[in-house]
Design an enzyme around this catalytic site. Structure first.
Site, PDB file in Angstrom:
ATOM      1  N   HIS A  60      -6.696   0.176  -5.246  1.00 63.67           N
ATOM      2  CA  HIS A  60      -6.966  -0.062  -6.517  1.00 63.67           C
ATOM      3  C   HIS A  60      -5.582  -1.495  -5.969  1.00 63.67           C
ATOM      4  O   HIS A  60      -4.735  -1.756  -5.725  1.00 63.67           O
ATOM      5  CB  HIS A  60      -5.249   0.960  -6.759  1.00 63.67           C
ATOM      6  N   LEU A  63      -8.001  -8.397  -8.356  1.00 61.54           N
ATOM      7  CA  LEU A  63      -8.281  -9.848  -7.872  1.00 61.54           C
ATOM      8  C   LEU A  63      -8.348 -10.544  -8.784  1.00 61.54           C
ATOM      9  O   LEU A  63      -8.384 -11.484  -8.875  1.00 61.54           O
ATOM     10  CB  LEU A  63      -9.791  -9.956  -7.345  1.00 61.54           C
ATOM     11  N   HIS A 180      -5.688   5.509 -15.916  1.00 60.06           N
ATOM     12  CA  HIS A 180      -4.586   5.150 -15.789  1.00 60.06           C
ATOM     13  C   HIS A 180      -3.636   5.836 -17.313  1.00 60.06           C
ATOM     14  O   HIS A 180      -3.816   6.151 -18.250  1.00 60.06           O
ATOM     15  CB  HIS A 180      -4.553   3.818 -16.646  1.00 60.06           C
ATOM     16  N   ASP A 306      -1.169  -1.218  -6.148  1.00 57.13           N
ATOM     17  CA  ASP A 306      -1.886  -1.426  -7.583  1.00 57.13           C
ATOM     18  C   ASP A 306      -1.776  -3.209  -7.446  1.00 57.13           C
ATOM     19  O   ASP A 306      -0.251  -3.023  -8.433  1.00 57.13           O
ATOM     20  CB  ASP A 306      -0.664  -0.786  -8.084  1.00 57.13           C
ATOM     21  N   HIS A 310       0.568 -12.680 -10.563  1.00 56.21           N
ATOM     22  CA  HIS A 310       0.507 -12.865 -11.943  1.00 56.21           C
ATOM     23  C   HIS A 310       1.345 -14.007 -11.933  1.00 56.21           C
ATOM     24  O   HIS A 310       2.084 -14.285 -10.660  1.00 56.21           O
ATOM     25  CB  HIS A 310       1.706 -12.501 -12.486  1.00 56.21           C
TER      26      HIS A 310
END
Length: 423
Positions: A60, A63, A180, A306, A310
């Site tokens: 998970h 990229l 999800h 996960d 950012h």
């Protein structure tokens, strides 16, 4: 090429034993009780502190490429994976354009292959076109292009009939749907877990029920279709209870959690710490203990990061406007080893949850440490202490609440394609 690994502890999901390995031309040719003396070995390791695992995979990961290369690109993401000790990653579809067609899937695979890094990429394609939750993707075409699963991760498929059809079609291709699990009408505009800390900070909360209802719906549809479903990033005690019950009923469900859900609580948001803002949000101490228990008893099959990079400008702003997500590829090994030190899981469980089970869920052949098998290994020093700072993070983004932390345990080598790679 000949590689000798002496005096290390070999860990598999079925056993832990002190042995010595000889690898020749990419295959394990000897596993011996006595040390292997080879004068013509190309690489020689002898270190009793090292643990030799079947190669780790993170199932998970985001990229970001194509479309969001300012956050991360395939090259930097794979460097982060390598730095974390992973021989493979499965990347989610929420790129721009979305990975909902064979062209994007092919691009991701070709770009990854061109880099020459010892980290394989397994694209996870979208369930619906454009992640809009309305029209199913061409699943057969995407499987042929190299997709290993389907997920609208970050965007729950709210239409139950669409999700039903997705599970049925994916199952006909022998592929899982990764859910999800979230009820978006409950979580909309929320910033963190709803409770004491959100009230103290004056922030709109996301109630646990947003995840609980999402998991319940996904499990009901999995029961209806008798298809395989994998629940991503489980964070709640009640969600775990539902999954445990579903497994006992024979529903074909697997699930994962992430290190932040067994390491941190909602308290990490104090001071309006946007680096701790994730979706699903960090929960309470009771939830952390439930996650640990589910890891111990096998209800949770996989630990995944996960990994959600950012740009700093998307995190260091007002907390309600900050993006959800944290990076995690490079902290997975030490944070998982902390579970071992706490006695929650053992090294065999670690091999199961970071290697055998995620490979199996994605329809990939799990690496094994046996004579005659291809050598795909992650070699770890479980006691090495190191400081996590921006300079030693390979990811293009640095958004992690663990910045400045002293971590214990580090991947040191990867063996793959007949070569030994030092991290």
């Amino acid at each position: 090429m000949k590689i000798v690994i002496n005096d290390a502890t070999i860990v598999t999901s079925t056993g832990v034993f002190r042995k010595n390995l000889l690898i020749k031309d990419g295959r394990i040719v000897r596993i011996e009780s006595v040390k292997i003396r080879s004068t013509n070995a190309d690489c020689f390791i002898e270190d009793k502190n090292l643990l030799v695992f079947p190669g780790f995979i993170d199932m998970h990961v985001h990229l970001r490429e194509p479309g969001y290369e300012y956050k991360e690109d395939i090259a930097s993401g794979l460097k982060a994976a390598f730095n974390g000790g992973f021989v493979g990653v499965a990347c989610m579809a929420n790129t721009n354009p979305v990975n909902d067609n064979a062209t994007v899937t092919n691009f991701i695979k070709c770009k990854a292959d061109s880099l020459g890094l010892p980290v394989s990429v397994y694209p996870i394609a979208a369930i619906t076109k454009g992640l809009m939750g309305e029209n199913l993707v061409e699943m057969g075409e995407l499987k042929e292009a190299g997709a290993v699963a389907f997920s609208d991760d970050g965007m729950p498929v709210s239409n139950a009939d669409i999700l039903r059809r997705a599970m049925e079609y994916a199952d006909s291709f022998g592929m899982p749907v990764i859910c999800h699990s979230e009820e978006p009408t409950l979580s909309k505009y929320g910033v963190m877990n709803e409770g004491r800390v959100s009230t103290l900070l004056g922030l709109k909360g996301i109630p646990k029920e947003a995840e609980i209802l999402g998991i319940y719906k996904d499990l009901c549809i999995a029961r209806l279709t008798n298809a395989r479903v994998h629940i991503a990033h489980v964070s709640t005690k009640e969600g775990i209870t539902l999954i445990r019950k579903a497994k006992k009923e024979g529903i074909k469900v697997t699930c994962e959690t992430c290190p932040h859900y067994f390491t941190l609580t909602e308290e990490a948001m104090l001071g309006y710490n946007s680096y701790a803002k994730v979706n699903p949000p960090l929960r309470t101490e009771d939830d952390v203990e439930a996650i640990k228990q589910a890891l111990a008893d096998g209800t949770i099959d996989v630990i995944a990061s996960d990994h959600a990079p950012h740009h700093k400008d998307e995190k260091e702003i007002e907390i309600d406007k900050a993006a959800f997500g944290m990076i995690g590829l490079e902290t997975m090994v030490p944070l998982t080893l902390e579970l071992v030190r706490q006695g929650v899981i053992d090294f065999k469980d670690m091999a199961e949850k970071l290697s055998r089970k995620p490979h199996q869920i994605l329809g990939l052949k799990p690496p094994t440490i046996k004579v005659g098998e291809e050598a795909v290994l992650t070699i770890v020093n479980p006691t090495e202490e190191w400081l996590l700072n921006e300079e030693n993070i390979a990811s293009k983004s640095k958004n992690t609440p663990f910045l400045g932390a002293r971590l214990v345990g580090k991947a040191k080598y990867i063996v793959k394609k007949g070569e030994l790679f030092e991290i």
